[in-house]
Design a protein around this motif. Sequence first.
Motif, short mmCIF file in Angstrom:
data_model
loop_
_atom_site.label_atom_id
_atom_site.label_comp_id
_atom_site.label_asym_id
_atom_site.label_seq_id
_atom_site.Cartn_x
_atom_site.Cartn_y
_atom_site.Cartn_z
N SER A 1 28.84 41.88 37.96
CA SER A 1 29.62 41.05 37.05
C SER A 1 30.37 40.05 37.91
O SER A 1 30.93 40.42 38.94
N GLY B 1 32.62 36.08 38.10
CA GLY B 1 33.33 35.00 37.42
C GLY B 1 32.52 33.73 37.39
O GLY B 1 32.72 32.88 36.54
N LEU C 1 30.74 36.08 33.77
CA LEU C 1 31.81 36.17 32.77
C LEU C 1 32.60 34.88 32.65
O LEU C 1 33.47 34.76 31.80
N ALA D 1 34.99 33.39 34.31
CA ALA D 1 36.44 33.37 34.54
C ALA D 1 36.74 32.42 35.69
O ALA D 1 36.53 32.76 36.85
N GLN E 1 42.15 33.16 33.02
CA GLN E 1 40.90 33.88 32.78
C GLN E 1 40.65 34.94 33.85
O GLN E 1 40.16 36.03 33.55
N LYS F 1 38.46 41.64 31.23
CA LYS F 1 37.13 41.10 30.91
C LYS F 1 36.39 42.06 29.98
O LYS F 1 36.61 43.26 30.00
N SER F 2 35.50 41.49 29.21
CA SER F 2 34.60 42.32 28.41
C SER F 2 33.20 41.75 28.55
O SER F 2 33.00 40.54 28.61
#
Length: 142
Positions: free
Chosen positions: A72, A74, A104, A106, A111, A116-117
């Motif tokens: 995951s 940003g 994600l 961000a 952010q 986070k999801s």
Amino acid sequence: MAAAVAQGAGQDAVLLAAAEAMPAILLGARGYVFVCPENLGSMSGQMKEMFDRCYYPLLGRIEGRPYATAISAGSDGAGAQAQMDRIVTGWRLKRVAEPLIVNLGAQTPEQIRAEKSVSEADLGRCRDLGSAFAEGLGLGIF
């Protein structure tokens, strides 16, 4: 993301936090899916510590085993991916799936600091990765 990979892999999967992954446990596994966040362009500190702790005890003992990664990030995840690939090259693991990178997005301080999801679609991709990995192991493809 790691839970979704394990869910997709089914009952034979063992889900471990990086801090729980010890050389003896990894030695007993037939393959590995490494899942972590990218932090500041690198893999997470916990994942790095796991590799530091397990690298030499496993060196020369797990060659040829399959691996995959899920990150995951940003933005692009390339830094964490490159680090993991360099480390497992020393272990001589065999990549069996394209890197799964969940962006994600961000980018602002707000952010980045926010919880986070991961979308259901991306969790589905994680489950698919786990399922394909388990199926390949089960069929002896890798």
